[in-house]
Design a protein around this motif. Sequence first.
Motif, PDB file in Angstrom:
ATOM      1  N   GLU A  84       0.804  -1.222   0.000  1.00  0.00           N
ATOM      2  CA  GLU A  84       0.000   0.000   0.000  1.00  0.00           C
ATOM      3  C   GLU A  84       0.833   1.265   0.000  1.00  0.00           C
ATOM      4  OE1 GLU A  84       0.277  -1.383   4.363  1.00  0.00           O
ATOM      5  OE2 GLU A  84      -0.017  -2.254   2.369  1.00  0.00           O
ATOM      6  N   ILE A  85       2.172   1.159   0.172  1.00  0.00           N
ATOM      7  CA  ILE A  85       3.010   2.356   0.207  1.00  0.00           C
ATOM      8  C   ILE A  85       3.033   3.034  -1.163  1.00  0.00           C
ATOM      9  CG2 ILE A  85       5.376   3.202   0.503  1.00  0.00           C
ATOM     10  CD1 ILE A  85       5.789   1.167   2.645  1.00  0.00           C
ATOM     11  N   PHE A  86       3.123   2.242  -2.198  1.00  0.00           N
ATOM     12  CA  PHE A  86       3.160   2.784  -3.550  1.00  0.00           C
ATOM     13  C   PHE A  86       2.096   2.112  -4.399  1.00  0.00           C
ATOM     14  CE2 PHE A  86       7.546   3.114  -1.997  1.00  0.00           C
ATOM     15  CZ  PHE A  86       7.734   4.476  -2.114  1.00  0.00           C
ATOM     16  N   SER A  87       1.532   2.872  -5.300  1.00  0.00           N
ATOM     17  CA  SER A  87       0.539   2.323  -6.224  1.00  0.00           C
ATOM     18  C   SER A  87       1.218   1.927  -7.514  1.00  0.00           C
ATOM     19  CB  SER A  87      -0.549   3.363  -6.508  1.00  0.00           C
ATOM     20  OG  SER A  87      -1.398   2.902  -7.537  1.00  0.00           O
ATOM     21  N   ALA A  88       0.948   0.738  -7.993  1.00  0.00           N
ATOM     22  CA  ALA A  88       1.543   0.262  -9.238  1.00  0.00           C
ATOM     23  C   ALA A  88       0.710   0.662 -10.444  1.00  0.00           C
ATOM     24  CB  ALA A  88       1.689  -1.261  -9.198  1.00  0.00           C
ATOM     25  N   LYS A  89      -0.436   1.322 -10.210  1.00  0.00           N
ATOM     26  CA  LYS A  89      -1.314   1.682 -11.308  1.00  0.00           C
ATOM     27  C   LYS A  89      -0.870   2.974 -11.971  1.00  0.00           C
ATOM     28  CE  LYS A  89      -5.414  -0.516  -9.306  1.00  0.00           C
ATOM     29  NZ  LYS A  89      -6.809  -0.301  -8.871  1.00  0.00           N
ATOM     30  N   GLU A  90      -0.972   3.013 -13.284  1.00  0.00           N
ATOM     31  CA  GLU A  90      -0.657   4.225 -14.030  1.00  0.00           C
ATOM     32  C   GLU A  90      -1.804   5.211 -13.902  1.00  0.00           C
ATOM     33  OE1 GLU A  90       1.929   5.155 -15.809  1.00  0.00           O
ATOM     34  OE2 GLU A  90       3.145   3.347 -15.789  1.00  0.00           O
ATOM     35  N   ARG A  91      -1.486   6.479 -13.906  1.00  0.00           N
ATOM     36  CA  ARG A  91      -2.534   7.501 -13.887  1.00  0.00           C
ATOM     37  C   ARG A  91      -3.373   7.409 -15.150  1.00  0.00           C
ATOM     38  NH1 ARG A  91       0.748  12.835 -11.622  1.00  0.00           N
ATOM     39  NH2 ARG A  91       1.294  11.956  -9.593  1.00  0.00           N
ATOM     40  N   ASN A  92      -2.721   7.088 -16.247  1.00  0.00           N
ATOM     41  CA  ASN A  92      -3.414   6.895 -17.512  1.00  0.00           C
ATOM     42  C   ASN A  92      -3.412   5.398 -17.805  1.00  0.00           C
ATOM     43  OD1 ASN A  92      -4.235   6.668 -20.169  1.00  0.00           O
ATOM     44  ND2 ASN A  92      -3.090   8.465 -20.863  1.00  0.00           N
ATOM     45  N   GLY A  93      -4.569   4.788 -17.796  1.00  0.00           N
ATOM     46  CA  GLY A  93      -4.654   3.350 -17.984  1.00  0.00           C
ATOM     47  C   GLY A  93      -4.159   2.856 -19.325  1.00  0.00           C
ATOM     48  N   PHE A  94      -4.056   3.758 -20.308  1.00  0.00           N
ATOM     49  CA  PHE A  94      -3.603   3.369 -21.630  1.00  0.00           C
ATOM     50  C   PHE A  94      -2.117   3.670 -21.827  1.00  0.00           C
ATOM     51  CE2 PHE A  94      -8.111   4.303 -21.933  1.00  0.00           C
ATOM     52  CZ  PHE A  94      -8.587   3.144 -22.546  1.00  0.00           C
ATOM     53  N   GLN A  95      -1.453   4.039 -20.755  1.00  0.00           N
ATOM     54  CA  GLN A  95      -0.051   4.426 -20.859  1.00  0.00           C
ATOM     55  C   GLN A  95       0.779   3.649 -19.848  1.00  0.00           C
ATOM     56  OE1 GLN A  95       0.986   8.340 -19.337  1.00  0.00           O
ATOM     57  NE2 GLN A  95       2.321   8.673 -21.084  1.00  0.00           N
ATOM     58  N   ASN A  96       1.910   3.139 -20.293  1.00  0.00           N
ATOM     59  CA  ASN A  96       2.853   2.515 -19.380  1.00  0.00           C
ATOM     60  C   ASN A  96       4.080   3.406 -19.341  1.00  0.00           C
ATOM     61  OD1 ASN A  96       4.852   0.897 -18.134  1.00  0.00           O
ATOM     62  ND2 ASN A  96       3.698  -0.937 -18.661  1.00  0.00           N
ATOM     63  N   SER A  97       4.100   4.343 -18.397  1.00  0.00           N
ATOM     64  CA  SER A  97       5.140   5.365 -18.375  1.00  0.00           C
ATOM     65  C   SER A  97       6.532   4.783 -18.225  1.00  0.00           C
ATOM     66  CB  SER A  97       4.882   6.352 -17.231  1.00  0.00           C
ATOM     67  OG  SER A  97       3.647   6.988 -17.408  1.00  0.00           O
ATOM     68  N   LEU A  98       6.686   3.787 -17.362  1.00  0.00           N
ATOM     69  CA  LEU A  98       8.004   3.240 -17.111  1.00  0.00           C
ATOM     70  C   LEU A  98       8.618   2.665 -18.376  1.00  0.00           C
ATOM     71  CD1 LEU A  98      10.310   2.564 -15.253  1.00  0.00           C
ATOM     72  CD2 LEU A  98       9.089   0.492 -14.562  1.00  0.00           C
ATOM     73  N   ARG A  99       7.864   1.866 -19.078  1.00  0.00           N
ATOM     74  CA  ARG A  99       8.395   1.280 -20.315  1.00  0.00           C
ATOM     75  C   ARG A  99       8.684   2.360 -21.356  1.00  0.00           C
ATOM     76  NH1 ARG A  99       4.796  -4.218 -21.334  1.00  0.00           N
ATOM     77  NH2 ARG A  99       5.511  -5.333 -19.466  1.00  0.00           N
TER      78      ARG A  99
END
Length: 207
Positions: free
Chosen positions: A9-24
């Motif tokens: 629960e410390i960090f959320s693994a969800k992207e703010r934009n569901g159609f975007q994978n920012s890390l990749r």
Amino acid sequence: ENGIGLKSEIFSAKERNGFQNSLRDIQRRLRPNEVLLSFCLGKKQSFLWTVTGDEVNLYRLPPEHEIATSAQAFSEAVRSGRNPGGVANQLSHDLFGKISPAVWGKRDWLITADGVLLEGIPFAVLPQPAAGRAGEPLIASRTLRSLPTELLLLGKKTSTPENRFVGVGDPIYNLADARRSRGVTLVKTASYASQVTLGRLAEALVA
């Protein structure tokens, strides 16, 4: 995050934009010799993410107040011209002491700071804690670039500018210019021209 025992629960693994994978997308934008270092300072514990085109690592750092104490003492010493000595080594060890040899091998560092690290910390003169170059300032072997946010790396790439010709002249402005002996005359281009005396263009060669 799992490797260093963080609660989910410390960090959320969800992207703010569901159609975007920012890390990749960020990893795709990083050049082979670039690494992104992203800091997150907290009251109980702080973290550093290192991102290259091949891997992502997360490191636990000391809490914000410990980093702040070293960072402020280091900055004050540098700005006053005093030898930062041990406090510089301590701050460098706290921030970079755990990162992998692969990151140290990257020449271009992109840094997104947080908390007290945003207050003009002179990263460039921090000594390297890495073996082989210990004590050498960071700027001696790499470039450092500060980013306000990692998302800048997701912006559209600008096109490479076209090659343009640039011509630089070395006209005679001064009546004492030695080239006047070759028959070169002055041309008055404005009413105040006779009042302006300029030297030759620095490093100009006589053709």
